[in-house]
Write an enzyme that holds these catalytic residues in place. Structure first.
Site, PDB file in Angstrom:
ATOM      1  N   LYS A 174      -7.086  16.438   0.288  1.00 18.07           N
ATOM      2  CA  LYS A 174      -6.954  17.379   1.414  1.00 18.07           C
ATOM      3  C   LYS A 174      -6.210  18.600   0.873  1.00 18.07           C
ATOM      4  CE  LYS A 174      -4.851  19.121   4.441  1.00 18.07           C
ATOM      5  NZ  LYS A 174      -4.676  20.613   4.561  1.00 18.07           N
ATOM      6  N   GLU A 249       6.282  15.781  -4.394  1.00 17.74           N
ATOM      7  CA  GLU A 249       6.729  16.940  -5.184  1.00 17.74           C
ATOM      8  C   GLU A 249       6.985  18.052  -4.175  1.00 17.74           C
ATOM      9  OE1 GLU A 249       7.222  16.784  -8.360  1.00 17.74           O
ATOM     10  OE2 GLU A 249       6.024  15.093  -9.052  1.00 17.74           O
ATOM     11  N   CYS A 283       6.737  26.699  -7.110  1.00 13.42           N
ATOM     12  CA  CYS A 283       7.887  25.873  -6.739  1.00 13.42           C
ATOM     13  C   CYS A 283       9.007  25.987  -7.769  1.00 13.42           C
ATOM     14  CB  CYS A 283       7.452  24.422  -6.597  1.00 13.42           C
ATOM     15  SG  CYS A 283       6.609  23.809  -8.065  1.00 13.42           S
ATOM     16  N   GLU A 385      14.825  27.993   0.705  1.00 16.48           N
ATOM     17  CA  GLU A 385      13.633  28.348  -0.070  1.00 16.48           C
ATOM     18  C   GLU A 385      12.860  29.448   0.658  1.00 16.48           C
ATOM     19  OE1 GLU A 385      10.211  25.664  -0.374  1.00 16.48           O
ATOM     20  OE2 GLU A 385      10.102  26.123  -2.518  1.00 16.48           O
TER      21      GLU A 385
HETATM   22  P1  NAP Z   1       3.099  22.542   3.187  1.00 12.58           P
HETATM   23  O1  NAP Z   1       3.024  23.392   4.387  1.00 12.58           O
HETATM   24  O2  NAP Z   1       4.088  21.456   3.142  1.00 12.58           O
HETATM   25  O3  NAP Z   1       1.635  21.993   2.959  1.00 12.58           O
HETATM   26  C1  NAP Z   1       1.248  21.204   1.835  1.00 12.58           C
HETATM   27  C2  NAP Z   1       0.005  20.431   2.189  1.00 12.58           C
HETATM   28  O4  NAP Z   1       0.328  19.461   3.185  1.00 12.58           O
HETATM   29  C3  NAP Z   1      -1.101  21.282   2.789  1.00 12.58           C
HETATM   30  O5  NAP Z   1      -2.349  20.796   2.362  1.00 12.58           O
HETATM   31  C4  NAP Z   1      -0.892  21.057   4.264  1.00 12.58           C
HETATM   32  O6  NAP Z   1      -2.021  21.340   5.019  1.00 12.58           O
HETATM   33  C5  NAP Z   1      -0.551  19.582   4.278  1.00 12.58           C
HETATM   34  N1  NAP Z   1       0.114  19.086   5.485  1.00 12.58           N
HETATM   35  C6  NAP Z   1       0.803  19.780   6.419  1.00 12.58           C
HETATM   36  N2  NAP Z   1       1.263  18.937   7.380  1.00 12.58           N
HETATM   37  C7  NAP Z   1       0.870  17.685   7.039  1.00 12.58           C
HETATM   38  C8  NAP Z   1       1.034  16.388   7.601  1.00 12.58           C
HETATM   39  N3  NAP Z   1       1.704  16.191   8.733  1.00 12.58           N
HETATM   40  N4  NAP Z   1       0.492  15.334   6.963  1.00 12.58           N
HETATM   41  C9  NAP Z   1      -0.170  15.505   5.808  1.00 12.58           C
HETATM   42  N5  NAP Z   1      -0.383  16.701   5.230  1.00 12.58           N
HETATM   43  C10 NAP Z   1       0.143  17.785   5.831  1.00 12.58           C
HETATM   44  O7  NAP Z   1       3.363  23.437   1.885  1.00 12.58           O
HETATM   45  P2  NAP Z   1       2.709  24.814   1.515  1.00 12.58           P
HETATM   46  O8  NAP Z   1       3.283  25.873   2.396  1.00 12.58           O
HETATM   47  O9  NAP Z   1       1.223  24.651   1.426  1.00 12.58           O
HETATM   48  O10 NAP Z   1       3.243  24.994   0.020  1.00 12.58           O
HETATM   49  C11 NAP Z   1       4.456  25.569  -0.277  1.00 12.58           C
HETATM   50  C12 NAP Z   1       5.502  24.512  -0.564  1.00 12.58           C
HETATM   51  O11 NAP Z   1       5.051  23.651  -1.595  1.00 12.58           O
HETATM   52  C13 NAP Z   1       6.803  25.111  -1.077  1.00 12.58           C
HETATM   53  O12 NAP Z   1       7.878  24.466  -0.454  1.00 12.58           O
HETATM   54  C14 NAP Z   1       6.785  24.783  -2.551  1.00 12.58           C
HETATM   55  O13 NAP Z   1       8.046  24.703  -3.162  1.00 12.58           O
HETATM   56  C15 NAP Z   1       6.088  23.471  -2.551  1.00 12.58           C
HETATM   57  N6  NAP Z   1       5.524  23.177  -3.859  1.00 12.58           N
HETATM   58  C16 NAP Z   1       6.113  22.195  -4.614  1.00 12.58           C
HETATM   59  C17 NAP Z   1       5.625  21.918  -5.885  1.00 12.58           C
HETATM   60  C18 NAP Z   1       6.257  20.861  -6.745  1.00 12.58           C
HETATM   61  O14 NAP Z   1       5.625  20.457  -7.718  1.00 12.58           O
HETATM   62  N7  NAP Z   1       7.453  20.402  -6.457  1.00 12.58           N
HETATM   63  C19 NAP Z   1       4.515  22.626  -6.379  1.00 12.58           C
HETATM   64  C20 NAP Z   1       3.948  23.609  -5.570  1.00 12.58           C
HETATM   65  C21 NAP Z   1       4.453  23.872  -4.316  1.00 12.58           C
HETATM   66  P3  NAP Z   1      -2.130  22.779   5.719  1.00 12.58           P
HETATM   67  O15 NAP Z   1      -2.031  23.792   4.642  1.00 12.58           O
HETATM   68  O16 NAP Z   1      -3.438  22.731   6.347  1.00 12.58           O
HETATM   69  O17 NAP Z   1      -0.976  22.851   6.684  1.00 12.58           O
END
Ligand code: NAP
Length: 481
Positions: A174, A249, A283, A385
């Protein structure tokens, strides 16, 4: 140009959501709708999981060598389409095409090649007793759910998909609904190069509906999630209730720590790269910059000049260093932090506003790279963040103070330390509460090393043997001799 129609990839076939509902996929650099994707629900997720479950026997019947060969074939096919994929990635994310060509797509290719090699060379143990022998069998988990964010779409999806498939799992992915195109291309490629139907499935749609349904599904044995800490907490709670294996992650607020003995020019270049690569939306980005007081003024002057000179604009431009942020809503959030910083007593040292760009980019989600000084390291701007092109810079007087500031946040993903004193580099790296530390470099990646965070930055490690271990279960067999 009319928008592309992207379907879910289920059982080797592209198809719309059962409800027929769609979502628009908007290019953040122009505001144009470039594709429509299925707005999937739990029903679509159930179809994808059923397809993945029915492919399990076929896929685990392939030998390790055959699965590794398929991964290599995927890598070759990605490489053959590198230019096209870089353009799609840039269109979805707003990032410079040159960045996608240099980093995102090559690393996606490398992920498949690396894990093909890794499973070819993986071993399991044997433990002898006086009258018995134990040996370890390593088995795939079954069907795994892979949930990925928008910042490095294909790079992170392949980081999970390659080890999951190479170790014999079937996958339901997904991706973020904002960046669907390269995930769709990957699904087509896996099918085209001979991946059996159902081995790799993609369900597009929103996190709270499609993502949540995937995490809840009782037949999904493992969840690997990369995304924000808040979402990670929901995913973690949901998956733990049914004892699914889990890798999280999550977010970061990483410190770049520059000591007075560092090579100044290299440290300035490193801090600029760590702060603003991918519009600060990695990230691992160094969004807090700690500089030892004797060089503070000089360092900040040089860095501010470098940041002011960064080229922001057309993602396809040959000299473009920063493209658009992922969305207008995200830019609003980042701009909110720039305002907050000023309320918290900060001073803009570079950037802080939108660039003025010609059509078709005049309405895009662009923001100039921003450097802010004068803030307390404990304030909200310096500890939450932001995930955008905003870096706060803080002076420090002692090594202990630098460590204390660096560790004074809820996150613990990565840090980079700049010094020519090897003993200090070792001392500080040991004292930092993070999963990863770079010394005199940033984002240097070896796919064998453990990748992951501590504190609110995640649970578990991926990479090399850690990924092979996550996507498998070890079983001990003890034979009486
Ligand atoms: P996000 O809003 O947490 O979304 C990540 C993924 O989870 C998306 O595919 C999102 O779908 C999905 N999602 C949202 N709610 C969910 C739920 N209740 N159940 C299952 N899946 C769900 O993060 P983002 O804004 O896309 O990405 C930015 C974040 O990712 C930042 O905090 C960044 O630091 C972190 N990140 C961490 C790493 C690492 O390796 N530590 C690497 C890259 C990014 P939708 O987009 O459709 O909401």
């Amino acid at each position: 140009m009319s928008p592309r129609i992207v379907g879910n990839h289920i059982g080797g076939v592209n198809r719309p959501a059962r409800s027929g509902r769609t979502l628009d996929n908007v290019a953040p650099a122009t505001g144009a709708v470039v594709a429509t994707i299925p707005d999937s629900s739990a029903e679509d997720v159930a179809d994808a999981v059923a397809a993945a479950q029915s492919a399990r026997d076929v896929w685990s019947g392939w030998t390790t060598a055959e699965r590794a060969d398929l991964c290599d074939a995927v890598a070759d096919a990605l490489e053959a389409r590198l230019d096209e994929l870089a353009v799609l990635e840039s269109q979805d994310t707003g990032k410079p095409v040159s960045l996608a060509r240099r980093i995102d797509i090559p690393r996606s290719i490398a992920n498949f090649r690396f894990f093909a090699g890794a499973v070819r060379h993986s071993q399991t143990g044997a433990h002898e007793m006086a009258d018995a022998i134990n040996y370890t069998l390593r088995r795939p988990l079954g069907t795994v759910g892979l949930i990925t964010p928008w910042n490095l779409p294909l790079y992170l999806l392949t980081w999970k998909t390659a080890p999951a498939l190479a170790t014999g799992n079937t996958v339901v992915a997904k991706p973020s609904e904002m960046t669907p195109q390269t995930a769709a291309a990957l699904a087509d490629i896996i099918t085209e190069v001979g991946g059996p139907p159902g081995v790799f499935n993609v369900v597009h749609g929103l996190g709270p509906s499609a993502g949540q349904a995937l995490v809840e599904h009782p037949s999904v044995a493992g969840i690997s999630f990369t995304g924000g800490t808040q979402t990670g907490a929901i995913v973690g709670a949901t998956a733990s209730r049914r004892f699914a294996k889990l890798s999280l992650e999550l977010g970061g607020k990483n410190a770049t720590v520059v000591f007075a003995d560092a090579d100044l020019d290299e440290a300035v270049a490193g801090a600029a790269r760590a702060g603003f690569t991918n519009q600060g939306q990695v990230c691992l980005c160094g969004s807090r910059l700690l500089v030892e007081r004797p060089i503070y003024e000089d360092f900040v002057t040089k860095l501010a000049a470098r940041v002011e000179g960064m080229v922001v604009g057309d993602p396809a431009g040959a000299n473009t260093e920063l493209g658009a942020l992922i969305s207008h809503a995200h830019r609003d959030k980042v701009e909110g932090y720039i305002q907050l910083a000023q309320q918290e007593g900060g001073t803009l040292l570079a950037g802080g506003s939108r660039p003025s760009l010609p059509s078709p980019f005049s309405g895009g989600a662009f923001l100039r790279p921003t450097l802010i000084g004068g803030l307390s390291p404990a304030c909200r701007t310096a500890t939450e963040e932001i995930f955008g092109p905003v870096v706060t810079v803080h002076p420090f007087d002692t090594e202990e103070e630098a460590i204390q500031i660096a560790n004074g946040v809820r996150y613990g993903l990565a840090a980079s330390v700049w010094t020519q004193d090897l003993k200090r580099a070792h001392r500080v790296s040991t004292a930092l509460d993070t999963g990863m530390v770079w010394v005199n470099c940033w984002l240097k990646r070896d796919l064998r090393v453990p990748f992951g965070g501590v504190k609110d930055s995640g649970v578990g490690r991926e990479g090399g043997a850690y990924s092979l271990s996550f996507y498998t279960q070890d079983k001990n067999v003890c034979i009486q001799l």
